[in-house]
Write a protein that holds these residues in place. Structure first.
Motif, PDB file in Angstrom:
ATOM      1  N   LYS A   1      39.635 -37.967 -10.048  1.00 54.19           N
ATOM      2  CA  LYS A   1      38.428 -38.131  -9.229  1.00 54.19           C
ATOM      3  C   LYS A   1      37.140 -37.770  -9.983  1.00 54.19           C
ATOM      4  O   LYS A   1      36.054 -37.838  -9.413  1.00 54.19           O
ATOM      5  CB  LYS A   1      38.536 -37.277  -7.960  1.00 54.19           C
ATOM      6  CG  LYS A   1      39.615 -37.748  -6.977  1.00 54.19           C
ATOM      7  CD  LYS A   1      39.298 -39.133  -6.432  1.00 54.19           C
ATOM      8  CE  LYS A   1      40.364 -39.610  -5.464  1.00 54.19           C
ATOM      9  NZ  LYS A   1      40.049 -40.968  -4.925  1.00 54.19           N
ATOM     10  N   MET A   2      37.259 -37.409 -11.231  1.00 58.09           N
ATOM     11  CA  MET A   2      36.087 -36.988 -11.999  1.00 58.09           C
ATOM     12  C   MET A   2      35.354 -38.189 -12.587  1.00 58.09           C
ATOM     13  O   MET A   2      35.967 -39.234 -12.856  1.00 58.09           O
ATOM     14  CB  MET A   2      36.510 -36.047 -13.132  1.00 58.09           C
ATOM     15  CG  MET A   2      37.096 -34.746 -12.658  1.00 58.09           C
ATOM     16  SD  MET A   2      37.520 -33.678 -14.055  1.00 58.09           S
ATOM     17  CE  MET A   2      38.333 -32.331 -13.172  1.00 58.09           C
ATOM     18  N   PRO A   3      34.057 -38.059 -12.843  1.00 58.87           N
ATOM     19  CA  PRO A   3      33.319 -39.120 -13.533  1.00 58.87           C
ATOM     20  C   PRO A   3      33.913 -39.363 -14.911  1.00 58.87           C
ATOM     21  O   PRO A   3      34.444 -38.441 -15.541  1.00 58.87           O
ATOM     22  CB  PRO A   3      31.893 -38.550 -13.652  1.00 58.87           C
ATOM     23  CG  PRO A   3      31.819 -37.472 -12.625  1.00 58.87           C
ATOM     24  CD  PRO A   3      33.200 -36.921 -12.482  1.00 58.87           C
ATOM     25  N   ARG A   4      33.813 -40.587 -15.378  1.00 50.80           N
ATOM     26  CA  ARG A   4      34.439 -40.977 -16.640  1.00 50.80           C
ATOM     27  C   ARG A   4      34.014 -40.093 -17.803  1.00 50.80           C
ATOM     28  O   ARG A   4      34.849 -39.653 -18.604  1.00 50.80           O
ATOM     29  CB  ARG A   4      34.101 -42.440 -16.941  1.00 50.80           C
ATOM     30  CG  ARG A   4      34.728 -42.951 -18.223  1.00 50.80           C
ATOM     31  CD  ARG A   4      34.405 -44.419 -18.431  1.00 50.80           C
ATOM     32  NE  ARG A   4      34.912 -44.898 -19.700  1.00 50.80           N
ATOM     33  CZ  ARG A   4      34.778 -46.148 -20.128  1.00 50.80           C
ATOM     34  NH1 ARG A   4      34.143 -47.034 -19.367  1.00 50.80           N
ATOM     35  NH2 ARG A   4      35.264 -46.519 -21.304  1.00 50.80           N
ATOM     36  N   GLN A   5      32.739 -39.815 -17.911  1.00 49.69           N
ATOM     37  CA  GLN A   5      32.250 -39.028 -19.049  1.00 49.69           C
ATOM     38  C   GLN A   5      32.844 -37.619 -19.056  1.00 49.69           C
ATOM     39  O   GLN A   5      33.254 -37.110 -20.098  1.00 49.69           O
ATOM     40  CB  GLN A   5      30.720 -38.963 -19.019  1.00 49.69           C
ATOM     41  CG  GLN A   5      30.116 -38.260 -20.237  1.00 49.69           C
ATOM     42  CD  GLN A   5      28.588 -38.331 -20.242  1.00 49.69           C
ATOM     43  OE1 GLN A   5      27.974 -39.034 -19.447  1.00 49.69           O
ATOM     44  NE2 GLN A   5      27.971 -37.584 -21.151  1.00 49.69           N
ATOM     45  N   LEU A   6      32.894 -37.002 -17.893  1.00 53.73           N
ATOM     46  CA  LEU A   6      33.463 -35.657 -17.789  1.00 53.73           C
ATOM     47  C   LEU A   6      34.958 -35.693 -18.109  1.00 53.73           C
ATOM     48  O   LEU A   6      35.469 -34.824 -18.829  1.00 53.73           O
ATOM     49  CB  LEU A   6      33.229 -35.102 -16.376  1.00 53.73           C
ATOM     50  CG  LEU A   6      33.868 -33.753 -16.060  1.00 53.73           C
ATOM     51  CD1 LEU A   6      33.350 -32.675 -17.015  1.00 53.73           C
ATOM     52  CD2 LEU A   6      33.583 -33.356 -14.606  1.00 53.73           C
ATOM     53  N   LYS A   7      35.619 -36.691 -17.593  1.00 52.82           N
ATOM     54  CA  LYS A   7      37.050 -36.838 -17.835  1.00 52.82           C
ATOM     55  C   LYS A   7      37.336 -36.956 -19.331  1.00 52.82           C
ATOM     56  O   LYS A   7      38.235 -36.293 -19.866  1.00 52.82           O
ATOM     57  CB  LYS A   7      37.550 -38.081 -17.097  1.00 52.82           C
ATOM     58  CG  LYS A   7      39.064 -38.243 -17.064  1.00 52.82           C
ATOM     59  CD  LYS A   7      39.463 -39.571 -16.441  1.00 52.82           C
ATOM     60  CE  LYS A   7      38.917 -39.729 -15.038  1.00 52.82           C
ATOM     61  NZ  LYS A   7      39.441 -40.979 -14.399  1.00 52.82           N
ATOM     62  N   GLU A   8      36.569 -37.789 -20.016  1.00 49.47           N
ATOM     63  CA  GLU A   8      36.774 -37.992 -21.456  1.00 49.47           C
ATOM     64  C   GLU A   8      36.495 -36.722 -22.247  1.00 49.47           C
ATOM     65  O   GLU A   8      37.183 -36.421 -23.227  1.00 49.47           O
ATOM     66  CB  GLU A   8      35.886 -39.133 -21.944  1.00 49.47           C
ATOM     67  CG  GLU A   8      36.324 -40.497 -21.408  1.00 49.47           C
ATOM     68  CD  GLU A   8      35.382 -41.617 -21.822  1.00 49.47           C
ATOM     69  OE1 GLU A   8      34.275 -41.307 -22.340  1.00 49.47           O
ATOM     70  OE2 GLU A   8      35.747 -42.799 -21.632  1.00 49.47           O
ATOM     71  N   GLU A   9      35.497 -35.966 -21.792  1.00 49.95           N
ATOM     72  CA  GLU A   9      35.157 -34.710 -22.472  1.00 49.95           C
ATOM     73  C   GLU A   9      36.313 -33.712 -22.375  1.00 49.95           C
ATOM     74  O   GLU A   9      36.660 -33.039 -23.348  1.00 49.95           O
ATOM     75  CB  GLU A   9      33.904 -34.114 -21.819  1.00 49.95           C
ATOM     76  CG  GLU A   9      33.516 -32.747 -22.352  1.00 49.95           C
ATOM     77  CD  GLU A   9      32.477 -32.068 -21.485  1.00 49.95           C
ATOM     78  OE1 GLU A   9      32.520 -30.832 -21.362  1.00 49.95           O
ATOM     79  OE2 GLU A   9      31.606 -32.781 -20.908  1.00 49.95           O
ATOM     80  N   ILE A  10      36.925 -33.625 -21.193  1.00 44.30           N
ATOM     81  CA  ILE A  10      38.028 -32.674 -20.996  1.00 44.30           C
ATOM     82  C   ILE A  10      39.271 -33.131 -21.750  1.00 44.30           C
ATOM     83  O   ILE A  10      39.978 -32.310 -22.346  1.00 44.30           O
ATOM     84  CB  ILE A  10      38.330 -32.521 -19.485  1.00 44.30           C
ATOM     85  CG1 ILE A  10      37.127 -31.913 -18.771  1.00 44.30           C
ATOM     86  CG2 ILE A  10      39.558 -31.632 -19.290  1.00 44.30           C
ATOM     87  CD1 ILE A  10      37.273 -31.842 -17.261  1.00 44.30           C
ATOM     88  N   ILE A  11      39.541 -34.435 -21.754  1.00 45.30           N
ATOM     89  CA  ILE A  11      40.723 -34.970 -22.432  1.00 45.30           C
ATOM     90  C   ILE A  11      40.702 -34.655 -23.930  1.00 45.30           C
ATOM     91  O   ILE A  11      41.738 -34.406 -24.550  1.00 45.30           O
ATOM     92  CB  ILE A  11      40.840 -36.496 -22.193  1.00 45.30           C
ATOM     93  CG1 ILE A  11      41.247 -36.758 -20.734  1.00 45.30           C
ATOM     94  CG2 ILE A  11      41.856 -37.131 -23.147  1.00 45.30           C
ATOM     95  CD1 ILE A  11      41.259 -38.226 -20.356  1.00 45.30           C
ATOM     96  N   LYS A  12      39.512 -34.630 -24.514  1.00 44.06           N
ATOM     97  CA  LYS A  12      39.388 -34.336 -25.951  1.00 44.06           C
ATOM     98  C   LYS A  12      39.968 -32.977 -26.300  1.00 44.06           C
ATOM     99  O   LYS A  12      40.376 -32.734 -27.446  1.00 44.06           O
ATOM    100  CB  LYS A  12      37.925 -34.393 -26.363  1.00 44.06           C
ATOM    101  CG  LYS A  12      37.339 -35.798 -26.422  1.00 44.06           C
ATOM    102  CD  LYS A  12      35.874 -35.747 -26.807  1.00 44.06           C
ATOM    103  CE  LYS A  12      35.262 -37.150 -26.809  1.00 44.06           C
ATOM    104  NZ  LYS A  12      33.796 -37.112 -27.120  1.00 44.06           N
ATOM    105  N   ASN A  13      39.979 -32.062 -25.319  1.00 45.35           N
ATOM    106  CA  ASN A  13      40.440 -30.706 -25.598  1.00 45.35           C
ATOM    107  C   ASN A  13      41.928 -30.502 -25.275  1.00 45.35           C
ATOM    108  O   ASN A  13      42.449 -29.402 -25.454  1.00 45.35           O
ATOM    109  CB  ASN A  13      39.629 -29.712 -24.768  1.00 45.35           C
ATOM    110  CG  ASN A  13      38.172 -29.709 -25.170  1.00 45.35           C
ATOM    111  OD1 ASN A  13      37.854 -29.669 -26.344  1.00 45.35           O
ATOM    112  ND2 ASN A  13      37.268 -29.774 -24.189  1.00 45.35           N
ATOM    113  N   LYS A  14      42.589 -31.561 -24.793  1.00 43.43           N
ATOM    114  CA  LYS A  14      44.011 -31.444 -24.430  1.00 43.43           C
ATOM    115  C   LYS A  14      44.875 -31.534 -25.684  1.00 43.43           C
ATOM    116  O   LYS A  14      44.730 -32.448 -26.469  1.00 43.43           O
ATOM    117  CB  LYS A  14      44.391 -32.547 -23.437  1.00 43.43           C
ATOM    118  CG  LYS A  14      45.860 -32.540 -23.018  1.00 43.43           C
ATOM    119  CD  LYS A  14      46.237 -31.282 -22.268  1.00 43.43           C
ATOM    120  CE  LYS A  14      47.666 -31.423 -21.707  1.00 43.43           C
ATOM    121  NZ  LYS A  14      48.156 -30.154 -21.181  1.00 43.43           N
TER     122      LYS A  14
END
Length: 217
Positions: free
Chosen positions: A204-217
């Motif tokens: 449910k997160m905005p795309r930009q925020l989602k991509e930012e968090i995924i980078k740290n996974k």
């Protein structure tokens, strides 16, 4: 009444559609006992058949009868969870139609939800997460974020796929009510989350925020 239910149940196909079950449930509802105690007793007898269609109809009936959301019936509902709920579909229907409404009405019942999260039964564990979501046209989390965090903390490293999905589902919709808290929670626990939980939680997160968090996974 039980004979009539059996007869109408036999009219349904072996794998009836949800719409067909709802239609049959509505037809039968008007003839159910008017007494809440007798109504719950009948439901308790029907669920012992381990029949999925009857299980689904029973949850529909309870949702129609607001007076069934009383604490004196909670132990019966909890028994259904422990003894007759053996797949994620049954778990979710019981949570959306029966458990969430009564727990929202009586928040002290969260004490019991805590115990569910520690169960050995994966569907009881899943229920501890799913019952925190109110089913409307979408889903809403009305409980404090502290409840969400507590249950998520307990279940986050569980290895059962439907528990992982349940936690992710809870975090996904909690984001709509508590965006900052959920983002911080995910960032703080990113290495504890399974890939399934993680990806569900971001939906449910905005795309930009989602991509930012995924980078740290």
């Amino acid at each position: 009444m039980k004979t009539k239910i059996k007869q109408m149940h036999e009219e349904l196909n072996t794998f009836p559609t949800s719409k067909a079950v709802h239609t049959m449930a509505s037809k039968l509802y008007k003839d159910l006992p008017k007494s809440d105690d007798e109504f719950i007793e009948l439901c308790d007898e029907l669920i012992q058949s381990h029949d999925w269609t009857l299980y689904e109809m029973m949850t529909i009936w309870i949702k129609k009868r607001k007076t069934a959301y009383l604490t004196k019936y909670f132990k019966t509902y909890e028994k259904w969870l422990y003894e007759y709920t053996n797949n994620f579909g049954a778990c979710d229907q019981l949570c959306y139609r029966v458990l969430n409404p009564i727990i929202e009405r009586y928040p002290t019942l969260f004490e019991e939800v805590r115990k569910w999260s520690k169960s050995d039964n994966p569907y009881v564990k899943r229920a501890s997460a799913i019952c925190l979501m109110k089913s409307t046209k979408s889903f809403v989390v009305n409980f404090p974020f502290s409840y969400v965090k507590e249950i998520s903390d307990e279940l986050l490293e569980d290895n059962h796929i439907y528990v992982q999905k349940g936690v992710g589902w809870l975090l996904k919709y909690s984001y709509l009510s508590y965006p900052e808290e959920v983002v911080n929670y995910i960032k703080s626990n990113i290495n504890r989350m399974s890939r399934i939980t993680f990806m569900y939680a971001l939906e449910k997160m905005p795309r930009q925020l989602k991509e930012e968090i995924i980078k740290n996974k």
